[in-house]
Design an enzyme around this catalytic site. Structure first.
Site, PDB file in Angstrom:
ATOM      1  N   GLY A  59      42.307 -17.210   9.428  1.00 23.01           N
ATOM      2  CA  GLY A  59      41.783 -17.719  10.691  1.00 23.01           C
ATOM      3  C   GLY A  59      42.825 -18.379  11.573  1.00 23.01           C
ATOM      4  O   GLY A  59      42.493 -19.062  12.539  1.00 23.01           O
ATOM      5  N   HIS A 118      36.346 -17.883  -2.584  1.00 24.26           N
ATOM      6  CA  HIS A 118      36.994 -17.804  -1.267  1.00 24.26           C
ATOM      7  C   HIS A 118      37.647 -19.152  -0.966  1.00 24.26           C
ATOM      8  O   HIS A 118      37.138 -20.205  -1.362  1.00 24.26           O
ATOM      9  CB  HIS A 118      35.958 -17.442  -0.198  1.00 24.26           C
ATOM     10  CG  HIS A 118      36.598 -17.222   1.132  1.00 24.26           C
ATOM     11  ND1 HIS A 118      36.876 -18.263   1.988  1.00 24.26           N
ATOM     12  CD2 HIS A 118      37.061 -16.098   1.727  1.00 24.26           C
ATOM     13  CE1 HIS A 118      37.475 -17.779   3.066  1.00 24.26           C
ATOM     14  NE2 HIS A 118      37.605 -16.470   2.929  1.00 24.26           N
ATOM     15  N   SER A 165      43.874 -13.142   8.727  1.00 20.71           N
ATOM     16  CA  SER A 165      44.187 -12.731  10.096  1.00 20.71           C
ATOM     17  C   SER A 165      44.442 -11.228  10.236  1.00 20.71           C
ATOM     18  O   SER A 165      45.282 -10.811  11.024  1.00 20.71           O
ATOM     19  CB  SER A 165      45.353 -13.546  10.653  1.00 20.71           C
ATOM     20  OG  SER A 165      44.975 -14.913  10.767  1.00 20.71           O
ATOM     21  N   LYS A 208      31.354 -14.789   6.913  1.00 20.84           N
ATOM     22  CA  LYS A 208      31.293 -16.253   6.793  1.00 20.84           C
ATOM     23  C   LYS A 208      29.954 -16.761   7.339  1.00 20.84           C
ATOM     24  O   LYS A 208      28.946 -16.069   7.178  1.00 20.84           O
ATOM     25  CB  LYS A 208      32.490 -16.898   7.501  1.00 20.84           C
ATOM     26  CG  LYS A 208      33.808 -16.249   7.062  1.00 20.84           C
ATOM     27  CD  LYS A 208      35.027 -16.985   7.514  1.00 20.84           C
ATOM     28  CE  LYS A 208      36.262 -16.247   7.011  1.00 20.84           C
ATOM     29  NZ  LYS A 208      37.487 -16.985   7.229  1.00 20.84           N
ATOM     30  N   GLU A 213      44.507 -13.918  -0.541  1.00 22.56           N
ATOM     31  CA  GLU A 213      44.383 -14.460   0.815  1.00 22.56           C
ATOM     32  C   GLU A 213      45.172 -15.754   0.911  1.00 22.56           C
ATOM     33  O   GLU A 213      44.674 -16.821   0.506  1.00 22.56           O
ATOM     34  CB  GLU A 213      42.915 -14.742   1.137  1.00 22.56           C
ATOM     35  CG  GLU A 213      42.038 -13.509   1.161  1.00 22.56           C
ATOM     36  CD  GLU A 213      40.772 -13.752   1.989  1.00 22.56           C
ATOM     37  OE1 GLU A 213      40.559 -13.001   2.936  1.00 22.56           O
ATOM     38  OE2 GLU A 213      40.041 -14.706   1.704  1.00 22.56           O
ATOM     39  N   GLU A 244      37.682 -21.016   1.510  1.00 16.68           N
ATOM     40  CA  GLU A 244      36.815 -22.020   2.151  1.00 16.68           C
ATOM     41  C   GLU A 244      35.897 -22.665   1.117  1.00 16.68           C
ATOM     42  O   GLU A 244      35.584 -23.856   1.209  1.00 16.68           O
ATOM     43  CB  GLU A 244      36.037 -21.382   3.306  1.00 16.68           C
ATOM     44  CG  GLU A 244      36.944 -21.171   4.508  1.00 16.68           C
ATOM     45  CD  GLU A 244      36.639 -19.941   5.338  1.00 16.68           C
ATOM     46  OE1 GLU A 244      35.516 -19.422   5.274  1.00 16.68           O
ATOM     47  OE2 GLU A 244      37.563 -19.490   6.059  1.00 16.68           O
ATOM     48  N   ASN A 251      34.002 -10.149   5.798  1.00 17.61           N
ATOM     49  CA  ASN A 251      33.461 -11.445   5.378  1.00 17.61           C
ATOM     50  C   ASN A 251      32.989 -12.147   6.646  1.00 17.61           C
ATOM     51  O   ASN A 251      33.792 -12.691   7.383  1.00 17.61           O
ATOM     52  CB  ASN A 251      34.555 -12.255   4.663  1.00 17.61           C
ATOM     53  CG  ASN A 251      34.108 -13.674   4.368  1.00 17.61           C
ATOM     54  OD1 ASN A 251      32.911 -13.978   4.424  1.00 17.61           O
ATOM     55  ND2 ASN A 251      35.059 -14.551   4.042  1.00 17.61           N
TER      56      ASN A 251
HETATM   57  P1  PGA Z   1      40.314 -14.146   8.797  1.00 16.45           P
HETATM   58  O1  PGA Z   1      39.545 -14.549   7.446  1.00 16.45           O
HETATM   59  O2  PGA Z   1      40.379 -12.634   8.824  1.00 16.45           O
HETATM   60  O3  PGA Z   1      39.455 -14.702   9.896  1.00 16.45           O
HETATM   61  O4  PGA Z   1      41.650 -14.752   8.732  1.00 16.45           O
HETATM   62  C1  PGA Z   1      39.769 -13.844   6.251  1.00 16.45           C
HETATM   63  C2  PGA Z   1      38.910 -14.430   5.159  1.00 16.45           C
HETATM   64  O5  PGA Z   1      38.762 -15.659   5.141  1.00 16.45           O
HETATM   65  O6  PGA Z   1      38.347 -13.714   4.299  1.00 16.45           O
END
Ligand code: PGA
Length: 249
Positions: free
Chosen positions: A174, A96, A213, A11, A168, A98, A9
């Protein structure tokens, strides 16, 4: 989708130029692996770049990070499932964290997006997961069940639809904090039993990915845990070498 499913992903990173550079270095280094599926969830403007680079391949496919539920029309800035397919996406990410927490997306909206993906022949990956406050309040199970059931609630023929689930935990995205393989596995097992309850043995075939992460050092242990069928990776998927190493785990 052949399990394990390794999903990147990106983003809001990598426009077409960076996407091309990434694919030029990722694809030869990765090679071909027919025992798994790699999905690249690219920003919409980079979708055709990724789709063209992977054209004809079944083991590496392109995905879109978000869709709108209408087929077309006066929805400035939005992209429909048929448009995403036309640009080469085979999978759509829905809900997601976000999208939910920054853009205020609700379970009802996620449900419409999943249904639109299904109606227009796009596989979808529905994301679920709790915040740290919800975890500490002991609400994880109830919340994840609700996100799952409501997200899938607008699809009539769920049995014959292709989809995946990504668990998640918001506090792990993140932040460098990862759920332990055992903790993640426990939630995955709960999701699996909900899916069985909804669609019987077909529920066993739905990939359930973990995200939050994930990096080259922790990917293998997570993938080995029971009911973890794949990984959804943000930060560590943007750079080609790191993503080769995770995708080959
Ligand atoms: P991350 O994000 O691996 O940077 O923690 C995962 C995601 O949001 O899909």
């Amino acid at each position: 989708m052949q399990r394990p499913v390794l999903a990147a992903n990106w983003k809001m990173n990598s426009g077409p130029t960076a996407a091309k550079r990434f694919m030029d270095s990722f694809l030869p280094a990765y090679g071909t692996h027919n025992d798994r599926t790699v999905i690249i969830f690219a920003p919409s403007v980079s979708l055709t770049t990724v789709a063209q680079a992977t054209s004809g391949r079944k083991d590496v496919i392109a995905g879109i990070q978000n869709i709108y539920w209408a087929e077309k029309g006066a929805f400035t800035g939005e992209i429909s499932a048929p448009m995403a397919r036309d640009a080469g996406a085979q999978v759509a990410l829905v809900g997601h964290s976000e999208r939910r927490h920054i853009f205020g997306e609700t379970d009802a909206q996620c449900a419409k997006k999943c249904a639109a993906a299904a109606r227009f022949g796009l596989t979808f990956m529905l994301c679920v997961g709790e915040t740290i406050e919800q975890r500490e309040a002991g609400e994880t199970e109830r919340l994840v069940k609700r996100q799952l059931r409501e997200g899938l609630s607008q699809i009539d023929n769920l049995l014959s639809v292709d989809f995946a689930i990504a668990y998640e935990p918001v506090w792990a995205i993140g932040t460098g904090l990862t759920a332990s393989a055992a903790d993640a596995s426990a939630i995955h097992t709960m999701i699996r039993s909900e899916l069985r309850d909804m669609i019987g043995t077909r529920g066993d075939e739905i990939p359930i990915l973990y995200g939050g992460s994930v990096n080259p050092a922790n990917a293998a242990a997570l993938l080995r845990a029971p009911e973890i069928d794949g990984l959804l990776v943000g930060g560590a998927s943007v750079e080609a070498n790191s993503w080769v190493s995770i995708a080959q785990t």
